[in-house]
Structures are given as structure tokens and as C-alpha cells.
Design an enzyme around this catalytic site. Sequence first.
Site: not given
Length: 160
Positions: A53, A75-76, A107, A133, A150
Site C-alpha cells: 500500500y 505518510f507511509d 483501523i 484515527y 490508501f
Amino acid sequence: MKKIVFSFLALSLCFFENPLKALEEPSNLIIKDIKKTNGLEKVVDGMIVHFHYRGWLYDKNLDVKDFCQAKGKMFDSTLDKGFRSENATVGTEEVEFIFEKGKNNVIKGWEIGTENMSIGDKRCIVIPPKLAYGSRRIGNVIPPNSTLIFEIELVKIREK
């Protein structure tokens, strides 16, 4: 004088039909298939699932027509060097995000957004704060009340 009034009227109609406004952040989960394989084995609760992802913060200031394109700061990622999730496993060339479906170890947007995927399927999931979150800050990376985007790909399914 007629030309000036007509030009102004035409310009204002054009503006109101095509306003230069970005999409507002969604309040519900958005799931958009990017690639569908129609495989026989589908993700269900209790399975161990492996994903690749990339994750971005939703940027409401971008002038886009598709929620999946409102990608702000990444961010990831399991695919890009310099990004490593705490739940990722590192191999020689690949990094995969692995979790048990239905255990709520991820999540809520991921739990819902991965349902019924088959190996090789790719999706965009846009997750509002209530399914991500919420009001929590995640390190220096995800601000409170963030909507997340995502792009995910299911690479492997295995029984527990």
C-alpha cells in the site's frame, strides 16, 4: 456596451458551472476498485492477509474531481524506500503489511475497505477520521481528524 454585458454574463455562467473548488472531505468511507481480478478466494474474517500500500493525507485544497486523487503528503508505504510501517515485514526486496482480518488490529476503514478482495485486486480507500484515527495524532505524521487515502493491493491470503 452589449458586448461587455454579454461577455461578463458568459464568463459568470462558465464560472458557476465549473467552479474552481476542490472536493470537500468525505464523511463516509469511499471504496473504489482500481483493478479487479475476480479471483475465487475472497478476504473474510479470520484470514491472514498480506498487502502492499501507499498512504496519503487527504488534501481538500487540490482541484480534483475524484476523491482518490486528492493526495496530499505521503505518510507511509510498503513500496517506497524511506517508509516502513510497524506492522510490515521486511524481506530481501518486498515489504508487506500483514494482519488478521476481523481482529480489529487495523483501523476500521481498513477492515471494511479490504472485504471481499481477491489476490491481485487493487483499491483506493478514502477513510474519514471516524474510521481512521479520529482526534488522535499519530506521531509527527498524521494530524488529528485526518482523512486518509490508501491505494492497496492484496498480494497474499493464508489461513490462520
